[in-house]
Design a protein around this motif. Sequence first.
Motif, short mmCIF file in Angstrom:
data_model
loop_
_atom_site.label_atom_id
_atom_site.label_comp_id
_atom_site.label_asym_id
_atom_site.label_seq_id
_atom_site.Cartn_x
_atom_site.Cartn_y
_atom_site.Cartn_z
N GLN A 102 0.76 -1.07 0.07
CA GLN A 102 0.09 -0.01 -0.09
C GLN A 102 0.93 1.29 -0.17
N LEU A 103 1.85 1.20 0.89
CA LEU A 103 2.74 2.37 0.91
C LEU A 103 3.73 2.61 -0.37
N LEU A 104 3.75 1.49 -1.18
CA LEU A 104 4.65 1.47 -2.26
C LEU A 104 3.83 1.91 -3.46
N ALA A 105 2.67 1.65 -3.59
CA ALA A 105 1.64 1.83 -4.44
C ALA A 105 1.26 3.50 -4.40
N HIS A 106 1.32 3.86 -3.18
CA HIS A 106 0.78 5.34 -3.00
C HIS A 106 2.17 6.18 -3.19
N LYS A 107 3.33 5.75 -3.18
CA LYS A 107 4.51 6.37 -3.48
C LYS A 107 4.62 6.57 -5.21
N LEU A 108 4.05 5.35 -5.78
CA LEU A 108 4.32 5.51 -7.21
C LEU A 108 3.33 6.56 -7.90
N THR A 109 2.04 6.61 -7.17
CA THR A 109 1.08 7.43 -7.66
C THR A 109 1.38 8.75 -7.33
N SER A 110 1.92 9.07 -6.24
CA SER A 110 2.35 10.11 -6.04
C SER A 110 3.37 10.90 -6.86
N ILE A 111 4.37 10.10 -7.15
CA ILE A 111 5.50 10.56 -8.23
C ILE A 111 4.82 10.75 -9.51
N LEU A 112 3.87 10.19 -9.78
CA LEU A 112 3.17 10.13 -11.40
C LEU A 112 2.37 11.57 -11.31
N VAL A 113 1.41 11.58 -10.29
CA VAL A 113 0.69 12.81 -10.15
C VAL A 113 1.40 14.09 -10.17
N ALA A 114 2.71 14.03 -9.32
CA ALA A 114 3.52 15.26 -9.48
C ALA A 114 3.66 15.80 -10.94
N LYS A 115 3.91 14.76 -12.01
CA LYS A 115 4.19 15.16 -13.21
C LYS A 115 3.16 15.74 -14.02
N LEU A 497 -2.92 -1.19 -9.52
CA LEU A 497 -4.17 -0.79 -10.19
C LEU A 497 -4.92 0.09 -9.52
N ALA A 498 -5.56 -0.26 -8.41
CA ALA A 498 -6.46 0.42 -7.49
C ALA A 498 -5.88 1.93 -7.15
N ALA A 499 -4.65 1.94 -6.72
CA ALA A 499 -4.07 3.18 -6.63
C ALA A 499 -4.00 4.17 -7.63
N LEU A 500 -3.37 3.57 -8.92
CA LEU A 500 -3.41 4.40 -9.94
C LEU A 500 -4.88 4.80 -10.76
N MET A 501 -5.71 3.92 -10.64
CA MET A 501 -7.20 4.20 -11.25
C MET A 501 -7.94 5.35 -10.29
N LEU A 502 -7.53 5.49 -8.93
CA LEU A 502 -8.27 6.42 -8.06
C LEU A 502 -7.69 7.98 -8.24
N ARG A 503 -6.67 7.90 -8.82
CA ARG A 503 -5.93 9.36 -8.88
C ARG A 503 -5.83 9.77 -10.34
N MET A 504 -5.54 8.98 -11.31
CA MET A 504 -5.30 9.18 -12.68
C MET A 504 -6.24 8.49 -13.68
N HIS A 505 -6.39 9.24 -14.86
CA HIS A 505 -7.05 8.81 -16.09
C HIS A 505 -5.91 8.46 -17.09
N PHE A 506 -6.03 7.48 -17.83
CA PHE A 506 -5.40 7.03 -18.73
C PHE A 506 -5.90 6.90 -20.23
N GLU A 507 -5.17 7.48 -21.17
CA GLU A 507 -5.77 7.23 -22.66
C GLU A 507 -4.51 6.98 -23.47
N LEU A 508 -5.05 6.22 -24.71
CA LEU A 508 -3.80 6.12 -25.84
C LEU A 508 -3.28 7.43 -26.10
N PRO A 509 -2.11 7.33 -26.55
CA PRO A 509 -1.60 8.68 -27.17
C PRO A 509 -2.30 9.07 -28.36
#
Length: 559
Positions: A102-115, A497-509
């Motif tokens: 849970q902590l690692l998934a949160h760290k991953l999403t936080s890094i990506l959200v910061a971008k 997957l749960a951590a990523l989906m809650l905070r970000m939306h993904f689309e194809l290029p």
Amino acid sequence: MPKVFQEGLDYCLGLAENYGGAVKLQSVFGEALYISDPLALYHVVVKDQHIFEAADVFIMNNKVIFGDGLIATVGEQHRRQRKLLNPVFSTSNMRELLPTLQLLAHKLTSILVAKLPDDGSCTEIDVLPWLSRSALDSVCQAILGHPSNTLEAVENDEYTEALRMISPMVSKLMQLGPFVPVVMHNFSPYWTRKLVDWITAPWIPTQMMNDVRNARRIVELMDSGSKKAFAEKKAALETSATLSPANANPEVGDLEPGRGKDMMNIMLKANSAEMLICCSVMVFAGLDSTTSALSHCVYLLAKKPLAQARLRSEIRDAIGSVSLTQDGSSFFEQENPLLNLSYDALTNLPFLDGVVRETLRLYPSFPHMPRQVRKATTLPLQFPVRSSSGAEVSAIAVPEKSFVIISILAANRNRTIWGDDANEWKPERWLSSSGRKNAPGTDDPFDGAEVLPSKPSIGVKDGVRYPGVYSNMMTFLGGNRSCIGFKFAEMEMKEILAALMLRMHFELPTDQDANGHTKEIQWKLEAFFTPVVKTPAGDGVTPQVPLNVRLVREEDFTW
């Protein structure tokens, strides 16, 4: 036979679709049987597994890379290692390890959200290296008990980089694999080392020899890195025991209060040098396979925005039912809402479970596995095939020393078992499995029994199913060489997957380059599935999964 590992998805599936569940292939090393028939696979991986052992080419190559680790041993040695490692991957220990993930998934999403821009616009991010870093941190910290911290590192240390390079190295040198058993069977260890010294000499300038030299460097770094991690863990635990004499002789699982059993703890308790070798094996098994599966999940969800919204909504609803904050703060104001989701709640989310299972069914990390026949026998078939003479046969004789190739890919897409839409990604197919033998997250090994659920179950047709350890599919194999860590892999995928989906939306290029070309992602199948960007927008070689990513909005929960 080499075409199976080189010609891609259509060729591999075409063999089974055109010729049935047992196809004879020829190679320079002799006859091989390419099988996806459920009854034949039951005999290979369960009933007669002592006859169909891991092939020498598989064992010897793994021995060169990893030493006598779990995937390079057979017989009693293999059984002993699995018994020692079983506590690491028990369901009870998964519950203990979830907070780490849970902590690692949160760290991953936080890094990506910061971008991402605050205005909600999209930014293109190659998610592959980030998912790889997350997978490496997860397996190192949760399974080995050794934090790698690659998510935060600007540059990886040598050990971490060596671990990340294992899979590319294996793919590059696959054509040399069949020669390894020949050398190891005919040369003593001394002369084998001399031969390796000679062929890795820097004065041989070919690209192949450069790859071999790099492979040797990676193997040496993995060995030294594992020993260093083991020594550091041992020193830390000895220091802890000195400071707390009452805990000088802790049991496995109590070595670090508040966390589950990890492999390092078990090795220290068992005082097993043999188990030290398993460190790099576990990282290899848990790194690239999980990275590939996660990347595939995110890519497929980016292609299917309604499925993405449905998954996101399910996760939020599950959190909302257990994590009403005392101060009345909204879902979006919570720092890490997934901390409130228990192991049982996470693993039993129906649509999340369907997304993971369906992706693992269609895109297994290891599409084929070789076995070698130790004694001549006959393989019965569930579904008869036609011989070269045109006669229908329901059993095939397999000679001693011949090869059997388990086609996990073809088995998982068998239309007779999975339906006419077997090649389609449909997570909702798992939602209709009301009579499934195992609830999500509670798969049990196939034992060959004929007792089946009274209601329809996914992956079962007229009482026929595959002998896999997971969801009636062959992704994690079955029998005593099934994947020991599949419960951890499933939990890790669901948490990330749960951590990523809650905070970000993904689309194809969607953006075009200077020449008007848009990036199109292609999953090339050789030994493994590898995501690349097709030409002309990409080079068709470099592994990458570029996606448009933005912050999640309220409407992204509506499906």
